[in-house]
Design a protein around this motif. Structure first.
Motif, mmCIF file in Angstrom:
data_model
loop_
_atom_site.group_PDB
_atom_site.id
_atom_site.type_symbol
_atom_site.label_atom_id
_atom_site.label_comp_id
_atom_site.label_asym_id
_atom_site.label_seq_id
_atom_site.Cartn_x
_atom_site.Cartn_y
_atom_site.Cartn_z
ATOM 1 N N SER A 19 0.807 -1.220 0.000
ATOM 2 C CA SER A 19 0.000 0.000 0.000
ATOM 3 C C SER A 19 0.842 1.272 0.000
ATOM 4 N N LEU A 20 1.882 1.339 0.809
ATOM 5 C CA LEU A 20 2.639 2.584 0.943
ATOM 6 C C LEU A 20 3.387 2.968 -0.330
ATOM 7 N N PHE A 21 3.600 2.032 -1.231
ATOM 8 C CA PHE A 21 4.314 2.383 -2.464
ATOM 9 C C PHE A 21 3.476 3.290 -3.368
ATOM 10 N N HIS A 22 2.180 3.408 -3.076
ATOM 11 C CA HIS A 22 1.344 4.322 -3.848
ATOM 12 C C HIS A 22 1.497 5.777 -3.411
ATOM 13 N N VAL A 23 2.188 6.022 -2.313
ATOM 14 C CA VAL A 23 2.374 7.388 -1.820
ATOM 15 C C VAL A 23 3.559 8.014 -2.557
ATOM 16 N N PRO A 24 3.371 9.133 -3.256
ATOM 17 C CA PRO A 24 4.514 9.786 -3.902
ATOM 18 C C PRO A 24 5.620 10.091 -2.889
ATOM 19 N N SER A 25 6.851 9.972 -3.323
ATOM 20 C CA SER A 25 7.984 10.085 -2.403
ATOM 21 C C SER A 25 7.988 11.388 -1.617
ATOM 22 N N GLN A 26 7.591 12.477 -2.241
ATOM 23 C CA GLN A 26 7.658 13.753 -1.533
ATOM 24 C C GLN A 26 6.645 13.821 -0.392
ATOM 25 N N GLU A 27 5.585 13.016 -0.465
ATOM 26 C CA GLU A 27 4.574 12.991 0.581
ATOM 27 C C GLU A 27 4.808 11.899 1.613
ATOM 28 N N LEU A 28 5.730 10.974 1.320
ATOM 29 C CA LEU A 28 5.939 9.823 2.194
ATOM 30 C C LEU A 28 6.371 10.216 3.608
ATOM 31 N N PRO A 29 7.274 11.181 3.805
ATOM 32 C CA PRO A 29 7.641 11.536 5.182
ATOM 33 C C PRO A 29 6.438 11.937 6.032
ATOM 34 N N ARG A 30 5.530 12.714 5.467
ATOM 35 C CA ARG A 30 4.346 13.132 6.224
ATOM 36 C C ARG A 30 3.455 11.944 6.558
ATOM 37 N N VAL A 31 3.222 11.057 5.582
ATOM 38 C CA VAL A 31 2.354 9.903 5.810
ATOM 39 C C VAL A 31 2.960 8.980 6.866
ATOM 40 N N LEU A 32 4.267 8.772 6.805
ATOM 41 C CA LEU A 32 4.909 7.918 7.798
ATOM 42 C C LEU A 32 4.839 8.528 9.195
ATOM 43 N N ARG A 33 4.943 9.840 9.287
ATOM 44 C CA ARG A 33 4.795 10.485 10.595
ATOM 45 C C ARG A 33 3.380 10.299 11.131
ATOM 46 N N GLN A 34 2.383 10.314 10.241
ATOM 47 C CA GLN A 34 1.009 10.094 10.672
ATOM 48 C C GLN A 34 0.812 8.662 11.161
ATOM 49 N N LEU A 35 1.440 7.702 10.506
ATOM 50 C CA LEU A 35 1.356 6.316 10.967
ATOM 51 C C LEU A 35 2.104 6.149 12.288
ATOM 52 N N HIS A 36 3.233 6.820 12.425
ATOM 53 C CA HIS A 36 3.977 6.820 13.685
ATOM 54 C C HIS A 36 3.076 7.341 14.806
ATOM 55 N N ALA A 37 2.339 8.417 14.537
ATOM 56 C CA ALA A 37 1.500 9.044 15.566
ATOM 57 C C ALA A 37 0.312 8.175 15.956
ATOM 58 N N THR A 38 -0.204 7.363 15.034
ATOM 59 C CA THR A 38 -1.365 6.542 15.356
ATOM 60 C C THR A 38 -0.984 5.280 16.118
ATOM 61 N N LEU A 39 0.310 4.960 16.161
ATOM 62 C CA LEU A 39 0.790 3.824 16.949
ATOM 63 C C LEU A 39 0.942 4.218 18.413
ATOM 64 N N LYS A 40 0.668 3.277 19.291
ATOM 65 C CA LYS A 40 0.995 3.452 20.694
ATOM 66 C C LYS A 40 2.518 3.466 20.857
ATOM 67 N N PRO A 41 3.040 4.045 21.935
ATOM 68 C CA PRO A 41 4.480 3.938 22.188
ATOM 69 C C PRO A 41 4.908 2.464 22.186
ATOM 70 N N GLY A 42 5.983 2.170 21.452
ATOM 71 C CA GLY A 42 6.441 0.797 21.308
ATOM 72 C C GLY A 42 5.731 0.008 20.235
ATOM 73 N N GLY A 43 4.775 0.654 19.538
ATOM 74 C CA GLY A 43 4.025 -0.037 18.498
ATOM 75 C C GLY A 43 4.880 -0.383 17.292
ATOM 76 N N VAL A 44 4.339 -1.246 16.434
ATOM 77 C CA VAL A 44 5.099 -1.836 15.330
ATOM 78 C C VAL A 44 4.411 -1.564 13.999
ATOM 79 N N LEU A 45 5.209 -1.210 12.992
ATOM 80 C CA LEU A 45 4.717 -1.032 11.627
ATOM 81 C C LEU A 45 5.373 -2.057 10.719
#
Length: 211
Positions: free
Chosen positions: A119-145
């Motif tokens: 799924s993440l390969f559909h995100v254009p590279s310039q937008e990927l840092p923002r999307v990954l930060r959003q996934l980081h934020a939705t994880l609990k501390p210690g969560g796994v992606l």
């Protein structure tokens, strides 16, 4: 080259239109894909008491939502294609959110794991840092992606009506580390084949417990 907002919107709209137009063939063509290796890679690294709260990012018609639920976990799906969301809700009875990857609205610190399979390969590279930060934020501390993407030499563009970015391990790792994750493992798929016959790069990452 920097993509301007109208170009990003067109990329997203055209890719989602492709999936909506081909939803039924896609479901039938992927129904029997064996991704148990990927599911196990995510689950074995989660340090929490089960059942786990799992976000299936790009859940498609719901195949993996169904698998996580059958294992006893609390799975939520998110996808940008309306037909996939309808299929996944009907197939799994899980909560499934309709959200464009470029316009996410995810709850903070809700999930033990994020499963981003093809799924993440559909995100254009310039937008990927923002999307990954959003996934980081939705994880609990210690969560796994977990992510699995078709790999390449860091090229991106249109393939068969869909936009994709094809990263190598070095580039993908840099994006993940910059977003605040550290690596747990990576491997290539399908298992047991020579590297030139393994088009998929799978990797597992943790959000620091103190984050």
């Amino acid at each position: 080259m920097t993509l301007i907002p109208p170009e990003l919107e067109q990329i997203s709209a055209a890719t989602l239109q492709h999936y909506n137009a081909n939803a039924e063939p896609f479901r039938e063509g992927t129904r029997d894909h064996d991704v148990t290796q990927n599911i196990a890679a995510l689950l074995r690294h989660i340090d929490a008491e089960p059942p786990f709260a799992i976000l299936d990012f790009g859940c498609g018609p719901g195949r993996d939502l169904k698998a996580f639920t059958a294992l006893g976990h609390r799975a939520v799906g998110v996808d940008g294609a309306e037909r996939f969301v309808a299929m996944a809700r009907e197939e799994t009875r899980c909560e499934v959110w309709l959200q464009d990857f470029l316009h996410l609205d995810l709850p903070a610190a809700r999930f033990d794991g994020v499963f981003a399979n093809a799924s993440l390969f559909h995100v254009p590279s310039q937008e990927l840092p923002r999307v990954l930060r959003q996934l980081h934020a939705t994880l609990k501390p210690g969560g796994v992606l977990f992510s699995s993407n078709p790999r390449g030499t860091n090229q991106e563009g249109w393939t068969g009506g869909r936009y994709g970015a094809f990263h190598d391990l070095e580039a993908w790792s840099r994006y993940m580390v910059d977003a605040g994750f550290f690596e747990l493992e990576h491997y290539y798929r399908p298992a047991g084949l020579p590297r030139d016959q393994q088009p998929w790069l799978a990797s597992v990452w943790r959000k620091p417990a103190a984050a």
